[in-house]
Design an enzyme around this catalytic site. Structure first.
Site, PDB file in Angstrom:
ATOM      1  N   ARG A 106       8.491   2.092   0.271  1.00 32.08           N
ATOM      2  CA  ARG A 106       7.062   2.052   0.600  1.00 32.08           C
ATOM      3  C   ARG A 106       6.332   1.439  -0.595  1.00 32.08           C
ATOM      4  O   ARG A 106       6.919   1.183  -1.641  1.00 32.08           O
ATOM      5  CB  ARG A 106       6.544   3.464   0.924  1.00 32.08           C
ATOM      6  N   ASN A 134      -6.449   0.316   0.810  1.00 35.83           N
ATOM      7  CA  ASN A 134      -5.459   1.084   0.048  1.00 35.83           C
ATOM      8  C   ASN A 134      -5.331   2.439   0.741  1.00 35.83           C
ATOM      9  O   ASN A 134      -6.016   2.721   1.729  1.00 35.83           O
ATOM     10  CB  ASN A 134      -5.889   1.222  -1.424  1.00 35.83           C
ATOM     11  N   LYS A 135      -4.450   3.252   0.224  1.00 38.51           N
ATOM     12  CA  LYS A 135      -4.157   4.548   0.853  1.00 38.51           C
ATOM     13  C   LYS A 135      -5.439   5.319   1.172  1.00 38.51           C
ATOM     14  O   LYS A 135      -6.370   5.363   0.373  1.00 38.51           O
ATOM     15  CB  LYS A 135      -3.262   5.358  -0.094  1.00 38.51           C
ATOM     16  N   ASP A 144      -3.076  -2.451  -0.697  1.00 38.72           N
ATOM     17  CA  ASP A 144      -2.144  -2.913   0.338  1.00 38.72           C
ATOM     18  C   ASP A 144      -2.553  -4.261   0.903  1.00 38.72           C
ATOM     19  O   ASP A 144      -1.718  -5.020   1.387  1.00 38.72           O
ATOM     20  CB  ASP A 144      -2.043  -1.879   1.454  1.00 38.72           C
ATOM     21  N   ALA A 196       3.138  -1.600  -1.102  1.00 32.38           N
ATOM     22  CA  ALA A 196       3.045  -2.970  -0.586  1.00 32.38           C
ATOM     23  C   ALA A 196       4.042  -3.953  -1.226  1.00 32.38           C
ATOM     24  O   ALA A 196       4.781  -4.636  -0.509  1.00 32.38           O
ATOM     25  CB  ALA A 196       1.602  -3.463  -0.733  1.00 32.38           C
ATOM     26  N   ARG A 249       5.325  -2.407   9.607  1.00 35.07           N
ATOM     27  CA  ARG A 249       4.093  -1.783   9.114  1.00 35.07           C
ATOM     28  C   ARG A 249       2.989  -2.851   9.087  1.00 35.07           C
ATOM     29  O   ARG A 249       3.223  -3.956   8.603  1.00 35.07           O
ATOM     30  CB  ARG A 249       4.299  -1.183   7.716  1.00 35.07           C
TER      31      ARG A 249
HETATM   32  O1  MRU Z   1       1.897   4.124   2.853  1.00 37.53           O
HETATM   33  P1  MRU Z   1       2.386   3.657   1.506  1.00 37.53           P
HETATM   34  O2  MRU Z   1       2.961   4.751   0.683  1.00 37.53           O
HETATM   35  O3  MRU Z   1       3.284   2.459   1.620  1.00 37.53           O
HETATM   36  O4  MRU Z   1       1.052   3.188   0.791  1.00 37.53           O
HETATM   37  C1  MRU Z   1       1.098   2.737  -0.524  1.00 37.53           C
HETATM   38  C2  MRU Z   1      -0.237   2.519  -1.096  1.00 37.53           C
HETATM   39  O5  MRU Z   1      -1.243   2.651  -0.454  1.00 37.53           O
HETATM   40  C3  MRU Z   1      -0.274   2.032  -2.498  1.00 37.53           C
HETATM   41  O6  MRU Z   1      -1.387   2.520  -3.174  1.00 37.53           O
HETATM   42  C4  MRU Z   1      -0.345   0.508  -2.436  1.00 37.53           C
HETATM   43  O7  MRU Z   1       0.693  -0.033  -1.645  1.00 37.53           O
HETATM   44  C5  MRU Z   1      -0.226  -0.109  -3.725  1.00 37.53           C
HETATM   45  S1  MRU Z   1       1.418  -0.023  -4.242  1.00 37.53           S
HETATM   46  C6  MRU Z   1       1.666  -0.856  -5.644  1.00 37.53           C
END
Ligand code: MRU
Length: 342
Positions: free
Chosen positions: A47, A239-240, A229, A49, A81
Site C-alpha cells: 500500500r 491523501n488518506k 495519493d 501510492a 485501486r
Molecule cells: O490506503 P493506503 O494505505 O494505500 O493510503 C496511503 C496514503 O494515503 C499515504 O499517505 C499516501 O499514499 C502517501 S504514501 C507515500
C-alpha cells in the site's frame, strides 16, 4: 538514511513485506503471478501510492512471463485501486515502453523498466528527504515536533518514504525530532508509522485521529507533513481520509502544512480535487478495531453487522490550505506545479 526496501526481485518473482500483518508480524510474501500481484495491491499487502505503482510495474513483468497479453495485464492491475495515481502512472510508463518492444524482448524489457521505476522512486524519496530537511531545521527549538497522518514512510514507497523522509534526514543529521502519529482509522496505517519510527529510534507518540486538532491548538505541533495519493494540477491533494481536517486545524492556528510526494504523484491531466476518484472501501474493514484484515482475526468488532457504514478511504485537501509541496525537484507552492511539467 536507511535503504530498507519494501519490494525485492527474487528470480522470476518479487518478494514483498505483507503490510496486513504488521506490526504484529514481519512476514514476507513471494508474488509470482499477475493475480497474486493484483490481489496484494487490492487487499493492501502492499500500500502507499509509490509502492503501489512500483508493484504494479512488476506485476506487468510477471504477467508477460505467464504469457498474458500486455493490455490485459494493465487492465487487471489498473482496476485494483482507484485513487493513487502512481498506479496509472507506472502502468502507462510500462505500456509506452513495451508496446514498441519486439515480442521476444518484451518480458526482459518489462523487468528492466519495473526495476527502473523502483530505483527511481527510492532516489526521488531520498531527494524529498534532503529538500524537506531545511523546513525542520528552521524551527528554533528542539525537538522539532512534526505531525503526520497515515503511513508515508518507507513502507509506503520503495524506500525512504515521502512525509517521513525529511524526518529520517533530520535524524541522519543528528537533529532532534518528535513525531505525532495519528492512528488513521479504519486501517490504522498510523501503527505502521509508529512501527517504522520505533525501529529507527525516533521519539513519537501515537494519537487518536480526533486528538490532532487539540494538539495543534495547544501549540504542540511545529509543522504537519503528510504524503499524497494524487495531486491535481491546481494543487488540490488527495491523501488518506482525515488529512483535510488536519489541514483545517493547521490553517486556523498558523501551523505550516506540507505535502511530500514524488512528481509521479502529480496528475497533470486532473484539473482539481473534485475530479479525483475517491476509493470507497469495504464496510467490513471499518468494523474491526485492529484494522488487521488477514492476520489472526484478533480484531475486535466495533459495529453490529447491520449498521450501515460509509468508508471513504481518502479526502481532498484544497491547495489553499497547503503551504508547500515537497518533491524531489524542490519545494513548490501548490499553485506552481506547472513548472514540473517542463
Ligand atoms: O490506503 P493506503 O494505505 O494505500 O493510503 C496511503 C496514503 O494515503 C499515504 O499517505 C499516501 O499514499 C502517501 S504514501 C507515500
Amino acid at each position: 538514511m536507511s535503504e530498507l526496501r519494501t519490494i525485492a526481485e527474487d528470480g522470476d518473482g518479487v518478494v514483498i513485506l505483507d503490510q496486513t500483518r504488521l506490526p504484529a508480524q514481519t512476514a514476507f510474501v513471494r508474488l509470482a503471478t499477475l493475480d497474486a500481484t493484483a490481489r496484494a495491491i487490492r487487499v493492501m499487502q502492499v500500500r502507499g501510492a509509490p509502492l503501489i505503482g512500483a508493484t504494479a510495474a512488476y506485476g506487468v513483468a510477471l504477467a508477460l512471463g505467464e504469457g498474458i497479453a500486455l493490455e490485459q495485464a494493465i487492465d487487471v492491475l489498473a482496476a485494483t485501486r482507484p485513487t493513487a495515481v502512481n498506479l496509472r502512472w507506472a502502468l502507462e510508463r510500462m505500456r509506452r515502453v513495451l508496446q514498441t518492444t519486439p515480442g521476444a524482448e518484451r518480458c526482459q524489457r518489462a523487468w528492466e523498466e519495473a526495476r527502473a521505476i523502483a530505483d527511481e522512486d527510492a532516489e526521488a524519496n531520498a531527494a524529498i528527504g534532503r529538500n524537506g530537511l531545511p523546513l525542520l531545521q528552521i524551527v528554533e527549538h528542539r525537538p522539532v515536533r512534526v505531525m503526520t497522518h497515515c503511513n508515508a514512510g518507507w513502507l509506503a514507497t520503495v524506500a525512504h518514504g515521502t512525509a517521513l523522509a525529511p524526518i529520517y534526514a533530520a535524524q541522519a543529521a543528528d537533529d532532534e525530532v518528535y513525531v505525532w502519529v495519528s492512528e488513521t482509522r479504519p486501517r490504522n496505517q498510523g501503527l505502521l508509522t509508529a512501527w517504522e519510527l520505533r525501529q529507527a529510534g525516533i521519539p513519537h507518540a501515537l494519537i487518536a485521529d480526533n486528538a490532532a486538532g487539540l494538539l495543534i491548538m495547544q501549540g504542540k505541533v511545529d509543522l504537519v507533513i503528510v504524503g499524497a495519493d494524487r495531486i491535481a494540477a491546481n494543487g488540490d491533494t488527495a491523501n488518506k481520509v482525515g488529512t483535510y481536517l488536519k489541514a483545517l486545524a493547521a490553517r486556523e492556528h498558523g501551523v505550516p502544512f506540507y505535502v511530500a510526494a514524488p512528481v509521479s504523484t502529480v496528475d497533470f491531466a486532473c484539473p482539481d480535487g473534485a475530479a479525483i476518484p475517491i476509493e470507497e472501501r469495504d464496510a467490513a474493514e471499518f468494523g474491526l478495531a485492529s484494522g488487521e484484515q488477514s492476520g489472526d482475526e484478533a480484531g475486535r468488532k466495533v459495529s453490529h453487522g447491520d449498521t450501515p457504514i460509509a468508508n471513504p478511504a481518502f479526502d481532498i485537501t484544497p491547495a489553499g490550505l497547503i503551504t508547500g509541496i515537497i518533491t524531489e525537484r524542490g519545494i513548490l507552492p501548490p499553485t506552481g506545479l506547472a513548472a514540473l511539467q517542463r
